[in-house]
Scaffold this active site. Structure first.
Site, PDB file in Angstrom:
ATOM      1  CD  GLU A  92      -1.591  -1.941   1.337  1.00  0.00           C
ATOM      2  OE1 GLU A  92      -0.265  -2.681   1.561  1.00  0.00           O
ATOM      3  OE2 GLU A  92      -2.909  -3.568   1.784  1.00  0.00           O
ATOM      4  CG  PHE A 154      -9.163  -9.514  11.358  1.00  0.00           C
ATOM      5  CD1 PHE A 154      -8.992  -9.528  12.055  1.00  0.00           C
ATOM      6  CD2 PHE A 154     -10.001 -10.144  10.033  1.00  0.00           C
ATOM      7  CE1 PHE A 154      -7.477 -10.643  11.251  1.00  0.00           C
ATOM      8  CE2 PHE A 154      -9.014 -10.740   9.519  1.00  0.00           C
ATOM      9  CZ  PHE A 154      -7.511 -10.897   9.694  1.00  0.00           C
ATOM     10  CD  GLN A 155      -7.282  -7.089   7.628  1.00  0.00           C
ATOM     11  OE1 GLN A 155      -8.212  -7.261   7.108  1.00  0.00           O
ATOM     12  NE2 GLN A 155      -6.144  -8.293   7.652  1.00  0.00           N
ATOM     13  CE  LYS A 204     -17.270  -6.872   3.839  1.00  0.00           C
ATOM     14  NZ  LYS A 204     -15.979  -8.155   4.221  1.00  0.00           N
ATOM     15  CG  MET A 515      22.374  12.591   3.111  1.00  0.00           C
ATOM     16  SD  MET A 515      23.320  13.110   1.825  1.00  0.00           S
ATOM     17  CE  MET A 515      21.929  14.223   0.866  1.00  0.00           C
TER      18      MET A 515
HETATM   19  C1  LIG Z   1      12.064   5.635   5.007  1.00  0.00           C
HETATM   20  C2  LIG Z   1      13.311   6.417   5.438  1.00  0.00           C
HETATM   21  N1  LIG Z   1      14.118   5.899   6.095  1.00  0.00           N
HETATM   22  C3  LIG Z   1      15.432   6.487   6.978  1.00  0.00           C
HETATM   23  C4  LIG Z   1      15.891   7.614   6.314  1.00  0.00           C
HETATM   24  C5  LIG Z   1      17.122   8.402   6.417  1.00  0.00           C
HETATM   25  N2  LIG Z   1      17.766   8.423   5.629  1.00  0.00           N
HETATM   26  C6  LIG Z   1      17.675   9.476   4.466  1.00  0.00           C
HETATM   27  S1  LIG Z   1      18.868   9.453   3.562  1.00  0.00           S
HETATM   28  C7  LIG Z   1      19.581   8.354   3.951  1.00  0.00           C
HETATM   29  C8  LIG Z   1      20.617   6.703   3.003  1.00  0.00           C
HETATM   30  C9  LIG Z   1      20.345   6.803   1.431  1.00  0.00           C
HETATM   31  O1  LIG Z   1      20.509   5.890   1.100  1.00  0.00           O
HETATM   32  P1  LIG Z   1      20.644   4.897  -0.120  1.00  0.00           P
HETATM   33  O2  LIG Z   1      19.209   5.337  -0.913  1.00  0.00           O
HETATM   34  O3  LIG Z   1      21.370   4.404  -0.257  1.00  0.00           O
HETATM   35  O4  LIG Z   1      20.777   6.527  -1.168  1.00  0.00           O
HETATM   36  P2  LIG Z   1      22.619   7.257  -1.503  1.00  0.00           P
HETATM   37  O5  LIG Z   1      22.538   8.133  -0.152  1.00  0.00           O
HETATM   38  O6  LIG Z   1      23.576   6.052  -0.690  1.00  0.00           O
HETATM   39  O7  LIG Z   1      22.433   8.148  -2.672  1.00  0.00           O
HETATM   40  C10 LIG Z   1      18.325   7.419   5.343  1.00  0.00           C
HETATM   41  C11 LIG Z   1      18.963   6.246   5.797  1.00  0.00           C
HETATM   42  C12 LIG Z   1      15.000   7.904   5.376  1.00  0.00           C
HETATM   43  N3  LIG Z   1      15.335   9.197   4.543  1.00  0.00           N
HETATM   44  N4  LIG Z   1      13.954   7.198   5.426  1.00  0.00           N
END
Ligand SMILES: Cc1ncc(C[n+]2csc(CCOP(=O)(O)OP(=O)(O)O)c2C)c(N)n1
Lengths: 605, 227
Positions: A92, A154-155, A204, A515
């Protein structure tokens, strides 16, 4: 077909009686029998669910994204034979992101559906994402029958309660006769004024309940329809302030795109020769190859955009909410500027940055009003030259060494060069998102589709699916993803394959959640706690397992060929590009820092 | 990448304060908080109170009290909020409130608005005469008197209620329940902008002969649906 062996089980609910054939002779325990004893089905459209679908049809909804389930089944059943094209997603969250991106590209609200409980909660991330980016979206969720609401059935989840803070408005449908009107209103409201997600929770029994009323035409509540025109006095004041500016700067936000005001925004800046910066959601509002354009400002925006923001004496901000990724510390944001703030949402005025000249109204209308009120353009020749100098001083570049791993920026530029101006880019969240924003030259609105305000990893692939279905077939849709982000919603590849969607997913694979690794290097003395992802699957092979085309790139000299082949492939493809794992995103304004003090390398942080 | 280092670049000297306001010497001082009474006319539908209270908590507005009750218009309710915020904070609270779909109108009440609060106090019953004297002094009513406890009701503006609570402390307050302030604009001014009171001749008559003379706060919000 067999009768359910368990008389107490609800055979219409496959979660409880998975052997019962729900479509055949199922007796919904919630009492959905028509007077002659037959069970309400698509052939008898006179129930709440059919009214829901009729409302969507009358809103001209063509595509909806979702996942089936017990409480939403009546609505799905009513979709049987409808003109609406339903795309079953793997999760979803994917449905919500796809609907969001669909809405961004199509310019009309995207629609997603989910069942009660886990279906609804899985939508939550996508709804929150749409909310933060003011993306028009309608979510329809199934709910347990009214008489069971509140019993921890449920749900069951208190979906309106859970989503109240992340929707523009949500509704709990309580009556089969009016449910169609409610859905129409929710749809219309999502796209009215400042757009945003709305939700209708559908018990529902309300979906099954009889009604013979055709839903009213989708109309937003009268109070929610803002006046597009700003009052003349505020327009006059803003016009005078702009006229006398010596260092004027336009700041175009996502609102310029959402408000379909790019034509007016472009005309205004060009007519008065005012340099332009955009926010990240505002990318595409002004062509980045125009000499007035300084690209986007903020944490990873260009040095020249951030210099201009720091030194302007009159900031003409349109459709932006002054998010902290744009402003850095508010104390140092455009500190010498009188701020003209144009926004359709009065609550954005002076929320984060005090507006000296608030102008409330529709972006395009107001820009036209201000333009008409201006007697002369500001005298800003010198300022324009200064901005051009900054552009020379802080170019966006990176070093290419053929013996080193491929630079991710190079890959972005290669795809940009190989595609037209109307190609659509979607992204996950992380370094790759920033490179996709920095090194692609956007010239058209609704071509950069990303998760800005919430920053949701995993947005890219379902976003590409939504964008693909909203865009004309001849436009390219490219998803730049990170290895980490891709893994979060990779299951949606099954959908792209099933629907044979022409999407190219380019994974800038650095085997890090990059990042985070960059911040750990900058602020945590290089302790890479939980950011090394060296157990990454081989994405090209995984793509093949899903039935998509897979490509792999390790060297520079493979790039051009793979770019060509992946774009030429008529269906979903995944390009696993093993990029330099040590590459960092610069320029960078440290969180809460001054925009003008952006760092160009790690040691400047 | 080329270009001067951060410390070698021209940097502006101007500043804004934490609220994003360009700093001029007058504005530099931290903004004082003040107490504002906000009245919101809302559709009387399920969930509206939680939407309003949710908005206030997630936006970190400093809320002092919140009262709610029906109005003379069927299907409408009035929510009276007392918030303590800076001026921009109060402004933002009003605008955010106005964005909620079930909110019809929002007004901030002037300092001369009519305000009232009701408090129930349960004190020790050992000195009934003295308790009664204080109750009289604050024009209150004794609702329950027993050998061990006496429960009184006081209505009035916030200051009067505070004073009364102080005065009752000498007996030992066992339990206390305060409603929070509710308020209406004085005279002909509507409490929320554009508010059109739904009233019948009967309501007008009642208003004309000045009911609620005893200041009973509940009387002010009693709905009148007989039109
Ligand atoms: C759902 C979610 N969980 C955690 C984060 C924290 N976060 C921001 S950037 C990042 C790293 C992203 O890694 P990747 O997708 O491999 O991209 P890259 O930075 O290596 O290009 C994380 C963990 C986030 N933004 N979203």
């Amino acid at each position: 077909m067999s009768e359910s062996a368990n008389p107490t089980a609800d055979p219409a609910d496959p979660d409880e009686a998975d052997e019962a054939d729900a479509a055949d002779g199922a007796e919904p325990a919630d009492g959905a029998r028509t007077p002659d004893g037959a069970v309400a089905a698509a052939a008898t459209p006179e129930n709440g669910a059919a009214a829901v679908v009729a409302a969507l049809e009358s809103a001209d909804v063509q595509t909806a994204f979702g996942v089936q389930g017990g409480a939403i089944m009546p609505v799905y059943d009513a979709l049987y034979g409808s003109s609406i094209d339903h795309v079953t997603m793997a999760h979803e969250q994917g449905a919500a992101h796809a609907a969001d991106a669909y809405g961004v590209v199509a310019g009309t609200p995207g629609v997603c559906l989910a069942t009660s409980g886990p279906g609804a909660t899985n939508l939550v991330t996508g709804i929150a994402d749409a909310s933060m980016d003011s993306d028009a979206m309608l979510a329809l969720t199934g709910q347990v029958p009214s008489h069971m609401v509140g019993s921890d059935a449920f749900q069951e989840t208190d979906t309106t309660g859970v989503t109240a803070p992340i929707t523009k408005h949500n509704y709990f449908a309580s009556d089969s006769t009016t449910v169609g009107d409610v859905v129409g209103e929710a749809f219309a409201l999502a796209g009215t004024g400042r757009p945003g997600p709305t939700l209708v929770d559908l018990p529902k029994d309300v979906s099954f309940g009889e009604t013979d009323r055709a839903p009213a035409a989708p109309t937003p509540p009268e109070r929610s329809v803002p006046d597009p025109e700003a009052d003349a006095e505020s327009v006059e004041a803003a016009a005078r302030a702009i006229e006398r500016a010596e260092k004027p700067l336009c700041l175009f936000g996502g609102g310029v795109i959402k408000g379909n005001a790019t034509a007016e925004a472009r005309a205004f800046a060009r007519e008065h020769e005012v340099p332009v910066v955009t926010t990240m959601p505002g990318i595409g509002s002004f062509p980045e190859d125009d000499e007035l354009c300084l690209s986007w400002a903020g944490m990873h925006g260009t040095g020249y955009a951030n210099m201009a923001i720091s030194h302007t004496d009159c900031l003409i901000a349109v459709g932006t909410r002054f998010d902290d990724r744009l402003t850095g510390g508010v104390e140092t944001f455009a500190p010498g500027a009188e701020v003209v703030h144009v926004d359709i949402d009065p609550a954005e005025i002076s929320k984060n940055i005090e507006a000296d000249y608030p102008v409330v109204g529709d972006a395009g209308t107001v820009l036209g009003q201000i333009d008409a009120a201006m007697e002369r353009s500001p005298a800003a020749r010198e300022w324009c030259e200064q901005c051009a100098d900054w552009r020379e001083e802080y170019p966006m570049d990176y070093a290419v060494d053929p013996d080193e791993p491929v630079k991710p920026q190079f890959v972005v530029e290669a795809y940009d060069a190989a595609t037209g101006d109307d190609a659509i880019v979607t992204t996950g969240v992380g370094q790759h998102q920033m490179w996709a924003a920095q090194y692609w030259t956007y010239t058209e609105p609704r071509t950069f589709v990303s998760s800005h305000g919430l920053g949701t990893m995993g947005y890219g692939l379902p976003g590409a699916i939504g964008a693909r279905l909203a865009a004309e077939d001849d436009r390219e849709v490219i998803c730049f993803d990170g290895d980490g982000s891709f893994l979060m919603t990779i299951q949606e590849l099954s959908v792209a394959v099933r629907e044979n969607l022409d999407i190219t997913v380019v994974v800038l694979n650095n085997e890090y959640i990059g990042m985070v690794r960059q911040w750990q290097d900058a602020f945590f003395e290089g302790r890479h706690m939980a950011s090394e992802y060296d157990w990454m699957p081989e994405f090209d092979k995984l793509a093949e397992a899903f039935g998509a085309r897979g490509f792999r790139v390790d060297e520079y000299d493979e790039v051009a060929g793979v770019v060509r082949e992946s774009l030429a492939y008529d269906g979903p493809s995944v390009v696993d590009v093993h990029v330099d794992p040590r590459e960092d995103v610069y320029p960078m304004v440290a969180s809460g820092g001054a925009n003008g003090e952006f760092a160009l390398t790690g040691d400047q942080l | 990448m080329a270009g001067p280092r951060p410390d070698e670049r021209p940097q502006p000297t101007a500043r804004r304060n934490a609220e994003g306001i360009r700093v001029d010497p007058d504005a530099e001082a931290a903004r004082p908080r003040r107490t504002a009474v906000i009245s919101a006319l809302v559709e009387h539908e399920p969930g509206v109170l939680s939407r309003v209270s949710g908005l206030f908590s997630r936006r970190q507005f400093n809320i002092e009290s919140l009262t709610v009750g029906p109005t003379t218009v069927e299907g409408h309710a009035r929510i009276t909020l007392v918030v303590e915020e800076t001026d921009p904070g109060i402004d933002q609270a009003k605008k955010q409130l106005m964005k909620l779909t079930p909110v019809i109108a929002v007004g901030e009440l002037g300092s001369d608005a009519v305000r009232a609060e009701l408090v129930l106090l349960k004190v020790r019953g050992s000195e009934p005469d003295k308790v009664h004297a204080i109750t009289e002094m604050y024009e209150g009513r004794t609702l329950d008197a027993g050998p061990r406890t006496i429960t009184v009701q006081i209505t009035g503006d916030e200051r009067k209620i505070d004073d009364a609570v102080d005065a009752f402390r000498q007996f030992g307050i066992i339990e206390i329940a305060r409603t929070g302030q509710t308020a209406l604009e004085r005279g002909d001014s509507p409490t929320t902008p554009g508010e059109e009171p739904g009233h019948s001749a009967a309501t007008d008559d009642a208003a004309a002969d000045g009911t609620s003379a005893d200041g009973d706060a509940t009387d002010q919000t009693t709905p009148n649906y007989d039109d």
